[in-house]
Design an enzyme around this catalytic site. Structure first.
Site: not given
Length: 324
Positions: A127, A152
């Site tokens: 990501s 995350y």
């Protein structure tokens, strides 16, 4: 090829599996079908895939060690596309264990399966969040990524390090892809553009963080899938020397103003949003911007979809399919 797609009922998993089926591959999809967002939407994606003869599905949690081990032992995968993960930056603040279970333990079960069963190539989702507090832009794969601003992001960076270690120790060919704000039809309802569409359509206010002063490198789903499918059959040239692990950015290479995205979405939906301006949220970053020089050089990645065109495709789907 026989390919395992984890997170097959998810947004990117659904589109990727569809494209791979169109290319003649046999796909085994797994997903735990959790309730982080609308299970009905996941089910509708899955129904499209299950209508294809070369697709089979198993409901399975990545953190289920025995279940994952059995899957690899009995399936004979040529390649693995690992997209299954607990997504969302803000959700990680209140639900940290979900991220460790799915993103860290879940990735380890995939790595162990690839290691023990001689999978020819593992492609996994990282990501743009790994760039965290970086201020230098555009974000390059050569930049340091040791300043995550959310759990995350920390789990996604952990995935990269785990994959690097397995590639070094066991020679597993692995490619990581750092996705930049992926959007489009069949998307995730927790993403800003989708939440905005819901609120605008229903006449509810939209929450606009940092008073709208944010930039995002929005990347259309078809461009993302182009990058994935160009890699899945074999690693990029040179990826085996000296350690068979590479990481690439998949972004549009063009940051867009959040307010411009909202204006375009209003135009596509034919309604004006009531805007509730709020401060920056914990875990958010001001701007994302992908340097895709290496991706273009090594795999020929060239995003083609403008934000205006991509939102047109999304709005058409949203109004004719999602709301039907």
């Amino acid at each position: 090829m026989r390919i395992l797609v984890t997170g097959a009922a998810g947004f990117i998993g659904f589109h990727s599996a569809t494209r791979l089926l169109d290319a003649g591959h046999e796909i085994v999809g797994i997903d735990n079908m959790n309730s982080y967002y609308d299970i009905g939407l996941k089910g509708r994606r899955l129904a499209h895939l299950e209508a294809r003869d070369a697709f089979s599905f198993m409901k399975l949690d990545l953190a289920d060690r025995d279940g994952m081990a059995h899957l690899f032992e009995t399936s004979g995968f040529d390649a693995v596309l690992h997209l299954g993960a607990q997504a969302g930056v803000r959700y990680s603040i209140d639900n940290p264990f979900a991220y460790i279970d799915s993103n860290v333990t879940g990735t380890l079960t995939v790595l162990e399966g690839c290691r023990h069963h001689k999978v020819r190539h593992l492609v996994y989702a990282s990501s743009s969040s790994v760039y965290g507090g970086n201020t230098k832009q555009p974000f390059s794969i050569e930049d340091r990524v040791d300043d995550p601003v959310s759990l995350y992001a920390a789990t996604k960076r952990s995935n990269e390090l785990m994959c690097h270690t397995y590639a070094r120790l066991y020679g597993v060919p692995i490619t990581g892809l750092r996705f930049f704000t992926v959007y489009g039809p069949w998307g995730r309802p927790d993403m800003a553009y989708f939440k905005f569409a819901n609120a605008i359509t229903e006449g509810r206010p939209i929450d606009v963080y940092n008073d709208g002063d944010m930039l995002r490198d929005f990347t259309y789903i078809d461009d993302i899938v182009d990058g994935i499918t160009s890699l899945i059959e074999a690693p990029a040239p040179g990826a085996s020397d000296p350690i068979p692990h590479r990481v690439y950015n998949l972004g549009n290479n063009r940051p867009e103003k959040l307010m411009d995205m909202i204006t375009l979405l209003e135009q596509k939906l034919g309604k004006t949003a009531v805007k509730n301006f709020l401060p920056m949220q914990p875990g958010d970053v001001y701007s994302t911007y992908a340097d895709i020089e290496a991706t273009a050089r090594d795999i020929g990645f060239s995003p083609k979809t403008s934000l205006a065109d991509g939102l047109t495709h999304f709005a058409d789907w949203y109004q004719t399919r999602h709301q039907a």
